[in-house]
Design an enzyme around this catalytic site. Structure first.
Site, PDB file in Angstrom:
ATOM      1  N   TYR A 113       8.719  91.760  54.554  1.00  0.00           N
ATOM      2  CA  TYR A 113       9.485  91.814  55.799  1.00  0.00           C
ATOM      3  C   TYR A 113      10.005  90.413  56.147  1.00  0.00           C
ATOM      4  CZ  TYR A 113       7.024  96.312  56.292  1.00  0.00           C
ATOM      5  OH  TYR A 113       6.498  97.567  56.092  1.00  0.00           O
ATOM      6  N   ARG A 117      20.562 101.169  58.079  1.00  0.00           N
ATOM      7  CA  ARG A 117      20.535 102.504  58.680  1.00  0.00           C
ATOM      8  C   ARG A 117      21.872 103.224  58.599  1.00  0.00           C
ATOM      9  NH1 ARG A 117      17.850 100.794  64.279  1.00  0.00           N
ATOM     10  NH2 ARG A 117      19.244  99.032  63.892  1.00  0.00           N
TER      11      ARG A 117
END
Length: 327
Positions: free
Chosen positions: A57, A244
């Site tokens: 991350y 996304r």
């Protein structure tokens, strides 16, 4: 806030756990450091004691910010969950399984799945340094690596538990067959898997197995990366670098929108947002131990924590499930 024991361990985790993927920035259109640290502080101030992260991350950035945010905090009151097994810096020396190419600061970086014993030990030491701690509460394999025997990976976790560097060992994204194989070497603490109103596949076999064997289930992407907040249908625009854009295309968006409209009155009756209703529903599903919820700022973190401030009746749950069946 509620707190639940994770599987066969002594770890007591907050049912809403702070998910630190988005604050890493990569794949999420960037991040703001101050807002991210404020989000962590707001979570801790409102009963969220558990934080889930991973080296991947932000290519270490998420762990570093968590370490900074926890400076001066009582470490014994915070549970740190991190992972291993995604390598991007070439340290795998050509070994492992190619996963995908990630974008970071305009560069394309190849990412490999690599879970050898040697690499796990190396990654753990790097995580400890970034998180500014001397132990990890739960260390999890991030993604299965077909090039390393599962037994080797599990033996490494056992070793680290004996050494006191981790309190428990778990996995992420493991199938039922992989769980069976891992259990031959170690009593797994947990499996972190994707689970949401729109993705309930694990209810068929993985959850029954976890319940039978006292293995915790950590649910990630309960909001389907923001889709179930309803905001996408009002705003609809994401940064070009935001993953996304492609992710949402797997869903029938019109049916999702209709579903969210149907359950909005339930949320309103609780003085809650759609996001809070979705999170609370997820925490009440059979076999789910804790639910990860990301937040990029303090306001979002507070809202996530407050999802545990109300309950849902059997009738309300039945209504939501009936509406879900029409998607």
């Amino acid at each position: 806030m509620e707190y639940r024991i994770l599987g066969n361990t002594a770890l007591k985790l907050s049912t809403i756990t702070y998910g630190a993927f988005a604050i890493g920035g990569n794949m999420w259109g960037g991040n703001e450091k101050k807002d991210s640290i404020d989000a962590i502080h707001a979570s801790l101030d409102n009963g969220v004691t558990s934080i889930d992260t991973a080296p991947f991350y932000g290519f270490g950035l998420s762990e570093e910010m968590i370490g900074e945010a926890l400076k001066g905090k009582d470490r014994s009151k915070v549970q740190l969950l991190t992972k291993f097994g995604l390598v991007w810096d070439g340290s795998n020396k050509g070994k492992g399984e190619f996963f995908f190419e990630a974008e970071n600061e305009g560069k394309t970086i190849p990412v490999f799945k690599f879970t050898s014993k040697e690499n796990i030990i190396k990654e753990l030491e790097e995580s400890l340094k970034r998180l500014k701690t001397d132990y990890i509460d739960l260390l999890q394999l991030h993604w299965p690596d077909a090039t390393t025997p599962i037994s080797e990976t599990m033996e490494a976790l056992e070793l680290l538990i004996r050494q006191g560097k981790i309190r428990a060992g778990g996995v992420s994204n493991y199938t039922l067959d992989q769980m069976h194989e891992a259990q031959k070497t170690i009593a797994l603490a947990s499996d972190q898997v994707s689970y949401s109103m729109l993705n309930r596949e694990i209810e068929k076999d993985l959850i029954p197995y976890a319940i039978e064997n006292n293995i915790g289930i950590i649910a990630y992407s309960p909001m389907e990366r923001g889709l179930l907040t309803g905001k996408y249908f009002k705003e609809g625009k994401l940064k070009n670098s935001d993953h996304r854009n492609g992710y949402f295309s797997q869903f029938d968006l019109e049916k999702v929108k209709t579903f969210l409209e149907k359950i909005t009155p339930v949320a309103e009756s609780k003085n809650a947002s759609l996001s809070q209703l979705v999170l609370r529903w997820t925490t009440l599903q059979k076999g789910i131990t804790i639910v990860l919820a990301g937040a990029r700022n303090a306001e979002q973190a507070l809202a996530n924590a407050q999802a545990m401030s109300f309950d849902l009746s059997h009738e309300e749950l039945a209504f939501i499930n009936s509406a879900l069946s029409e998607i």
